[in-house]
Structure formats: structure tokens, C-alpha cells
Write a protein that holds these residues in place. Structure first.
Motif, PDB file in Angstrom:
ATOM      1  N   ARG A  36       0.847  -1.183   0.000  1.00  0.00           N
ATOM      2  CA  ARG A  36       0.000   0.000   0.000  1.00  0.00           C
ATOM      3  C   ARG A  36       0.886   1.237   0.000  1.00  0.00           C
ATOM      4  O   ARG A  36       2.008   1.202   0.536  1.00  0.00           O
ATOM      5  N   LYS A  54      -6.154   3.540  -1.385  1.00  0.00           N
ATOM      6  CA  LYS A  54      -6.788   2.285  -0.957  1.00  0.00           C
ATOM      7  C   LYS A  54      -6.518   1.130  -1.929  1.00  0.00           C
ATOM      8  O   LYS A  54      -7.216   0.121  -1.899  1.00  0.00           O
ATOM      9  N   GLU A 199     -10.130  -5.624  -3.839  1.00  0.00           N
ATOM     10  CA  GLU A 199      -9.667  -6.412  -2.702  1.00  0.00           C
ATOM     11  C   GLU A 199     -10.102  -7.860  -2.781  1.00  0.00           C
ATOM     12  O   GLU A 199      -9.458  -8.739  -2.241  1.00  0.00           O
ATOM     13  N   HIS A 242      -6.508   3.672   5.065  1.00  0.00           N
ATOM     14  CA  HIS A 242      -6.951   2.300   5.339  1.00  0.00           C
ATOM     15  C   HIS A 242      -6.600   1.918   6.770  1.00  0.00           C
ATOM     16  O   HIS A 242      -5.616   2.397   7.341  1.00  0.00           O
TER      17      HIS A 242
END
Length: 906
Positions: A36, A54, A199, A242
């Protein structure tokens, strides 16, 4: 596979890259398969601009992204010598963002050390941090007082007893963390949070290899903010990034030791969570604030589990929680008079026990009922001092109890521990043991497995009287013991140790490790537990009082060495010096770190305030619109579910605090086996944490032959491992020193003098060569005496074998040996006679079969066992694989391999 598991953070390794206009914080999981990226703007002089897209990147995508950033930020295109993107620092987590009178700073964890392992979930201690100023120098607006605020903020040493975990919620108890994992599947499906396409994307779903309904529910709970110390530092980015970027830390103590029961490993963990509300130093924070938060409030939890099984669902885990904290009244002590024991004054009249009601309402919500108060302050004094607190506390509890149902009333136990300590006719620990046994029976303890069948066959009287809530899956602790004296240091720590010792016996009994719930002093198990509690007490005493403990368990057992008294005088002076001269600066640093005080232009500076009373009592700054009832002083929902704690009731309000996601059963975010064993990296056994922790067999059990290795055997003082004659060496030659992992070393000015007295009883401290510590023993030798040390490192033969081989044998031994030789000759004659009889066919002789299953079984030869068909097939397949003839893989193996490829490269 478990149906639910804790979510493991995917941000465990961080690298901070910088350009002239941006900071790029790249975070990855430990296997470096998921990344990330956080973008931090450096062009704003006073505002914080953090952008999180994200998105989950792969390793290749991150390399390409960093390459494009490097190329785009070079001063001239094609100029390879000047890099536009430079690597600033590597880290393991973000503590938070803070600003004073200029721009924002980012605080990063640069060093960590593993301190404990709870079911495969690692608990780390912060070893070092770095504080980086975010705005670029070209836009920086300087302020003359900025540097002073920075030094004050850094005076809170983050490398001293701050802990965090990537997968285990340290702010909650083990009972809470395991209870949410046992939620019904229907409820888990109902509360599942929908994931984004990015995701939840599965590249093999078109091939019919997705797991569908056989996945795992990942659960993450909101932390209990009372025990979070960087909550305000992360508040500004909490809703912008996040959740994996948010790493909550606790302050207190964490220690773990291994109890070996005939080779069976049992981990004993002691964890203390210090409250971040109304936090401060000894004389500057007393009593409670207007919200019911008390000074020096610490929640101590002891966790015992069978380390041979790691899983939360399949393993056996047990815990017991108790609390210490200042007397919940408006009181203080004036230290301006410069006397060792300043007078106690009640600051405000509270006839309706308003502040005590708020405090006990919090405890009922978190722990359930009964709430048991153990008050250890002095009851009889020539001049009223500590007795002032006892009288007010009794009246407050009496007032509050008249409105509660009788079965949920607050229980009050007053016991003048200092008085009994001075008496030669009374045994303090015996009396404490009686109190501890009654307390544990009322509250019960937590264990996640049902009772053993042997407990039903051979019921124990004490076990059948145990309180708490009994479920089909185990026991729940309901209620808690709240212990206090004036400072909540020396007397409180000894009382908590005795309660913890009693609870430890029940915990070991519930796990099937001992036959009766009872432990005695001078056993390896109790000595190991006592060492943990002394480290626990020293650490908390340093944090609040400025010195280590004075009165230890040995003090109250009256077995302390006489040399300890001179050390206690120095410790008393050390505590007095710390309280008189350095506590004010420490208090200002804590107020600044917890953002109780926020610097701003036009406001007085922190060091200019005459008192911080108004900072901690919010009702003095604004008028409250609503007032709580003086009779119905509890939260209505709390009382409806007693004795269960309301925080653990599966109601709609508590479910909103959970984040539930559906994962593939091989996903790294829920696979604790993959996280703990780390098959993707090379591990060294010498660096393994389980080998470095304190070990009962290595550090406590005597090494002499014939000694019972059980940790529950009572040892004489001369039998202990630390006093074995073979282990004694001169101090100049060898010093065994185990560095305390739970507490950082005190400042140079506090090493020689380290503690202060809390009452007038005797004192004790461990010898320097046997200080209670938490990591691998380190041998330190003088350079000139190396040869002499090696010579003395071997134990005498008599200490090892019990005899001296150079001495001639005694007459009794010679007679025994002669008889043995004669028996040997008789045996040879008997074997010859048997062979002769075998040559003669005797019809009436019974043929005796071999006891062994092998036809040939002697000291010279044994017939090899037969191998079953399945083992032969496995071996044949192994040989064929070595020759290059591979068999087709099973569907399960194909799925696992493809899942690995997806996480690693896609």
C-alpha cells in the motif's frame, strides 16, 4: 479450518521515500506480497494532507511506480546522477502525526523486539523511533518555541515499555478477543462488510477453484481507547487512510516465560495496560477526574496456554484479569512543603459519590459483576493520614450499593496490610492467600475449553465452588478485583501477586496440568511467576513513582537479606528526588504527548500554566447540559446483562464495533500459521523467540542428578538452580545477567538509587547476579581472567554423579559387586543347562512365546518391522519424483499453489 480468525495487518514493513514536494510511505506485509502507498504533501506549511488510494499493489507494480516517480522528479530528464526519489528511512509502523506551533511531524517505529507470543500472534516492544518534519524547508514557518515543545514531546521515551501487535488486540482481554471469534456463522454472514472489487478479485474464479462457502471470516474489533496511548496522534488520519495504517500502541508491561512440565511447554504471560486517561506521575495525579478516570489505573492480565497447540480454536487458553488504581475520590497531596509524606486533602465534597459512580459504571460495563474492592491503606494512625481515604471510600460504596440489586452490589474488603506486616505474630501472605482464594471463587476466570472428564470423576471441592459463568465451551470471568493502597505500588503489587498465584493454580488445573488447584511457595512454577510479577511491579513503579519497588514478596515472607536495608535507603532518596524535582517535567511531557494540551498561537505555553487541573477536568471549562441521576447512577443497558460485562454481549451496539470480512482460507491476512512460521524466509534456531525466553527448566530447576524435574516440587533454598555449588563463581569472573525486556534501564542518576518506601515494613531486592529478567542469559567475563573462567565453568564430578571416582569403593559396595559377579556366573550356567534341555524333546514342557512382536529380539539383533502398503507407495512416489517421474497433483495442492502465485506475483 476455523470459521473466524483475527485480521492480520498488511502493513508491517514501511519505507519512507522523499521528493522535494512529497513523501511516499510504502507499506507491505511481512512476506512482501501486498503493498500500500501513502502520499504526504510537503508544500503545506501548517496543514497535513495525506492521500491513500486504498489500492493493493504487487511487488512489480510498486517497483514500476517508484521508478516513474524517480524519473519524473529528476531535475533534468536523462540525468542519472541526480535521483529525484530518495529513500529516507525504513520503519515497522506509524505512531502518529503531531504538530505544535509549526508544521506536522510523522513519528515512525524504526526498531522493534518481540516480547511475547499469544497463540502465534506476536507482541512487539518499541525499541527506537524517529520523528521527521514533513514540510519542505522552503515553506517552513519557524517559531522560537518550537524546539522546546519538540524536546518536551520526545521526553516521553517511546522505547520504554510501549507495545504493539499487528494481529492481536492488546487493548482488550483474551476473553473478549476469543469471544468475538465464536460468534455464530449466521451472525457473521449478516455483519460481513462488502469488499471492493480490487480487494476481493480472484484470478482463478473462472476455473471453478474458488472456495465459495469454505472461506474464513476475518474479524477486527475497535480498540478500547482508554488503554491506547497514540489515539490522539492518529485521530487526524483515522478516517482518511486504510485501517492497516493505524497501529495502536499500549503502555505498561509485557513479559512471558516458559513453564516446562516434564518437557511439555506452557507459556505464562503477564500483560499490564496503563490507562491513558488522567495519566501522570505520583504526587501530581491522585484520585479521579470529573469523568471517573483514576490515576495510575492499570489492568493486569495473566495468560496461560498450552504452547504445543498454537491455534485459538484448537488450543487451550486461560486468562485472569485484575485492576489497580487510585482511590476514586477528589483528593490530592501538596508537594510544595518538601516533606516525604505530604498531607492528604479532599479537594471537593462529593456527598452523592458522583465521581465514584462514574468510575464503577465503567468497571461494570467492562468487567461485569461482582466488583470487589481490596483496600490496603492504613486504618489506625496516630495522626489521620491514609485513614481519610478509607472513611470516604466506605461512605461512597455504601451510598452506591443501596441502589444496586443485592446480587450485584460492590463488595468492599478493608485490610491494613502495613499493620499486619509489623506484627511478628501474623503471616501477611497467609491472610492474603485467604482473601485471594475467596476473590477468585467469586469472579472465576476465563478458559476456552470444557472441563476434563477426570474433573467429573474426581471432583475437587474448591473447583466446584468456582464462580463466573460456566458455558459448554468453557468458563467466563465475571467481575474483577480492584486493589488499591495510597500509591498502588508496593503493597498493591504483592496483593496482586497472591491473587494471581491463586488464579494460576486454577488455570493450570483447568488445562489438566496439575491434579489439584493449589500451588506452594519455593516451587519452580511459583518462583517463575514471582519473577514475572517483580518485573511487572518494578516497571509500573518506575513509570508512576520514579523508582523500583521497595517491598517485594520476599519482604512480606520475611526472608529478605539484611543487606537489602541499605539499598532501600538509597531507593527512598531516589524516589523522593524524582517526585520533588523531575515529576513536573514528566507530567508536562505526558500532557503534551496525549494531547491533553495542544499548543496554539495566542494561548499560554504549557510551562506557563500554574496547574493542569483544568486540562484534566473538562467540567471546569464548560457547563454540562445533562446531569446523571444520583440514584440510578449506572448505564441502563449495563445492569440488564449483569453479571456478564456489557462490552462482551453480542448486541447491535457492540457488533457495530466489529469489522467482519470474508477471506479465502489461504489468504495471508487470516492465516496465522503462515504469519508465525514464515515458510518464505530462512530462520535461525538461535534467533527463535521461544528459545530466548525465561525457561523454568533452564533457569530454576536444579541440575543435580536425582532431583525431581517437576516445576511443582517444593525446593529447599540450597537446592535452587541459582545456588548450586557448581554454578557459583566469583563476581570478577562470570556474571549472569539477563537484561530486562519489560523495562528500559533507568537513567544514570537512578541506577545507584532506585526506589522509595511506601510503609515502614522491611525491604528486599534481588541480588545483582540474579536480577529478574526476560531474555537470554549473557555471559560477561573480564579480559584478563578468561582462562580461569573456563576452568571453573565445569562442575565437579561429585556434584554431577553424586560420588568421587578417585576415592576407593567402600566394603559394602565391594560386597554388592561380588554378588553381582556371582549372579552373572550362575546365569551363564543356567543358559547352558537350558540349551541342553532344548536338545531333548520333552512333551510335557510348555512352549513360552516371546514377549516382543519380533521373532528375533535380543541385545544383538532385532527383526526389522513390516512396512504397510501405504508407506511403500509414498516411498515409491518419492523415488519416482527424484528420477523425474512426477505424479499428477491433487486439486487441493493445485489450489494452494495457485493461491501462492496470485498473492506473490499478481
Amino acid at each position: 479450518m476455523p470459521t473466524a480468525a483475527p485480521i492480520i495487518s498488511s502493513v508491517q514493513k514501511l519505507v519512507l521515500y522523499e521528493t522535494r514536494a512529497r513523501y511516499f510511505l510504502v507499506g507491505s506485509n511481512h512476506a512482501e506480497t501486498k503493498y500500500r502507498v501513502l502520499k504526504i504533501d510537503r508544500t503545506e506549511p501548517k496543514d497535513l494532507v495525506v492521500i491513500d488510494d486504498k489500492h493493493v499493489y504487487t511487488q512489480q507494480e510498486v517497483k514500476e511506480l517508484l521508478g516513474r516517480l524517480d524519473l519524473g522528479n529528476r531535475t533534468k530528464m536523462g540525468q542519472k546522477g541526480t535521483s529525484g526519489l530518495s529513500r529516507a528511512v525504513s520503519a515497522f509502523g506509524v505512531v502518529g502525526f503531531v504538530h505544535f506551533l509549526e508544521g506536522y511531524y510523522i513519528v515512525l517505529i524504526t526498531k522493534r523486539r518481540k516480547m511475547a507470543d499469544i497463540g502465534g500472534h506476536a507482541v512487539y516492544k518499541i525499541e527506537d523511533t524517529t520523528m521527521i518534519y514533513i514540510p519542505n524547508d522552503s515553506v517552513r514557518v519557524t517559531h522560537p518555541d518550537e524546539a522546546r515543545y519538540v524536546r518536551m514531546f520526545q521526553n516521553v521515551d517511546l522505547s520504554s515499555n510501549f507495545y504493539f501487535s499487528y494481529s492481536y488486540d492488546l487493548t482488550h482481554s483474551l476473553q473478549y478477543n476469543l469471544s468475538i471469534l465464536r460468534m455464530p456463522i449466521d451472525l457473521l454472514k449478516k455483519e460481513t462488510t462488502p469488499q471492493s472489487r480490487q480487494e476481493s478479485f480472484d484470478i482463478f474464479e473462472d476455473e471453478g477453484l474458488s472456495q465459495g462457502g469454505s472461506g474464513v471470516f476475518g474479524i477486527r474489533s475497535e480498540p478500547y481507547m482508554k488503554y491506547v496511548w497514540n489515539g490522539e496522534l492518529l485521530e487526524i488520519v483515522k478516517n482518511a487512510v486504510h485501517y492497516d495504517w493505524l497501529l495502536y500502541i499500549i503502555h505498561g508491561f509485557c513479559g512471558q516465560s516458559k513453564l516446562l512440565i516434564y518437557g511439555h511447554p506452557v507459556y505464562v504471560t503477564l500483560m499490564a495496560r496503563r490507562s491513558s486517561r488522567f495519566a501522570g506521575t505520583r504526587f501530581l495525579k491522585r484520585g479521579a477526574n470529573c469523568e471517573g478516570d483514576v490515576a495510575n489505573e492499570v489492568e493486569t492480565e495473566q495468560i496461560v496456554y498450552d504452547a504445543s497447540v498454537m491455534s485459538f480454536t484448537a488450543g487451550s487458553y486461560s486468562s485472569y484479569v485484575q485492576v489497580r488504581g487510585s482511590v476514586p475520590l477528589y483528593w490530592s497531596q501538596d508537594i510544595s512543603t518538601m516533606i516525604p509524606k505530604p498531607p492528604i486533602t479532599l479537594d471537593q465534597a462529593d456527598p452523592f459519590a458522583h465521581v465514584a459512580a462514574l468510575h464503577f459504571d465503567q468497571m461494570l460495563q467492562r468487567f461485569g459483576s461482582p466488583i470487589i474492592i481490596l483496600n490496603l491503606v492504613k486504618e489506625r494512625e496516630k495522626r489521620k493520614h491514609e485513614r481519610i481515604l478509607s472513611e470516604e471510600l466506605v461512605s461512597a460504596v455504601t451510598y452506591l450499593n443501596q441502589f444496586l440489586p443485592p446480587e450485584h452490589c460492590i463488595e468492599y474488603i478493608a485490610w491494613d496490610m502495613a499493620k499486619f506486616t509489623k506484627s511478628k505474630l501474623c503471616n501477611v501472605l497467609d491472610r492474603l492467600n485467604v482473601i485471594a482464594d475467596s476473590v477468585v471463587k467469586k469472579t472465576g476466570f476465563f478458559v476456552n475449553r470444557p472441563d476434563f472428564y477426570c474433573s467429573t470423576l474426581r471432583p475437587d471441592e474448591k473447583w466446584n465452588q468456582l464462580g463466573g459463568v460456566v458455558l459448554s465451551t468453557g468458563h467466563l470471568q465475571t467481575g474483577v478485583l480492584r486493589t488499591n493502597c495510597v500509591d498502588c505500588l508496593d503493597r498493591t503489587n504483592t496483593a496482586q501477586f497472591m491473587v494471581g498465584k491463586c488464579a494460576l493454580a486454577y488455570q493450570l488445573y483447568s488445562l489438566g496440568l496439575i491434579d489439584k488447584p493449589n500451588l506452594q511457595f519455593d516451587t519452580d512454577a511459583v518462583r517463575l511467576f514471582e519473577e514475572l510479577y517483580e518485573d511487572h511491579g518494578d516497571t509500573l513503579s518506575l513509570q508512576y513513582g520514579g523508582s523500583q519497588l521497595v517491598h517485594r514478596v520476599k519482604t512480606y515472607r520475611k526472608i529478605a537479606p539484611w543487606t537489602q536495608h541499605s539499598k532501600d535507603i538509597m531507593q527512598t532518596l531516589s524516589r523522593y528526588y524524582s517526585n520533588a524535582f523531575s515529576d513536573a517535567d514528566r507530567q508536562d511531557s505526558i500532557n503534551l504527548f496525549l494531547k491533553v494540551f495542544q499548543p496554539a498561537e495566542g494561548k499560554p505555553h504549557l510551562w506557563e500554566l500554574p496547574t493542569d487541573f483544568y486540562l484534566h477536568h473538562t467540567n471546569t471549562m464548560k457547563l454540562l447540559q445533562t446531569k446523571r441521576s444520583y440514584t440510578f447512577w449506572w448505564t441502563p443497558e449495563v445492569l440488564d446483562h449483569l453479571p456478564l460485562p456489557y462490552d462482551e454481549v453480542p448486541c447491535a451496539e457492540n457488533r457495530r464495533k466489529l469489522t467482519i470480512k470474508k477471506f479465502n482460507k489461504y489468504d495471508e491476512e487470516t492465516d496465522i500459521h503462515y504469519e508465525f512460521f514464515r515458510p518464505y524466509e530462512l530462520s535461525s534456531l538461535d534467533d527463535t523467540f521461544c528459545l530466548a525466553m525465561t525457561n523454568s527448566a533452564r533457569d530454576f530447576t536444579p541440575k543435580n542428578v536425582g532431583i525431581d524435574p517437576s516445576p511443582f516440587t517444593v525446593r529447599k533454598p540450597d537446592e535452587t538452580e541459582k545456588s548450586v555449588p557448581g554454578n557459583k563463581t566469583n563476581k570478577d569472573e562470570t556474571v549472569l545477567q539477563r537484561k530486562t525486556a519489560a523495562s528500559a534501564p533507568p537513567p544514570p542518576s537512578e541506577e545507584a538509587v532506585s526506589s522509595s518506601s511506601e510503609d515502614d515494613s522491611g525491604t528486599d531486592k534481588e541480588d545483582e547476579g540474579a536480577v529478574s529478567q526476560r531474555s537470554t542469559p549473557v555471559k560477561m567475563t573480564e579480559t584478563g581472567d578468561g582462562t580461569k573462567t573456563n576452568e571453573n565453568s565445569f562442575q565437579p564430578i561429585k556434584d554431577i554423579y553424586g560420588i568421587n571416582l578417585s576415592d576407593p569403593p567402600s566394603e559394602d559396595d565391594l560386597q554388592v559387586y561380588t554378588r553381582f559377579v556371582q549372579l552373572g556366573h550362575s546365569q551363564q550356567k543356567q543358559e547352558k543347562n537350558i540349551q541342553q534341555l532344548r536338545s531333548v524333546n520333552l512333551e510335557n514342557v510348555i512352549n513360552v512365546m516371546h514377549i516382543s512382536s519380533f521373532s528375533q529380539d535380543s541385545i544383538y539383533e532385532v527383526q526389522p518391522p513390516k512396512v504397510d502398503k501405504k508407506s511403500i507407495e509414498i516411498f515409491t512416489a518419492h523415488i519416482q519424483a527424484g528420477n523425474g517421474h512426477m505424479q499428477p497433483m491433487a486439486k487441493e495442492d493445485v489450489l494452494m499453489y495457485r493461491e501462492y502465485i496470485r498473492n506473490r506475483y499478481m
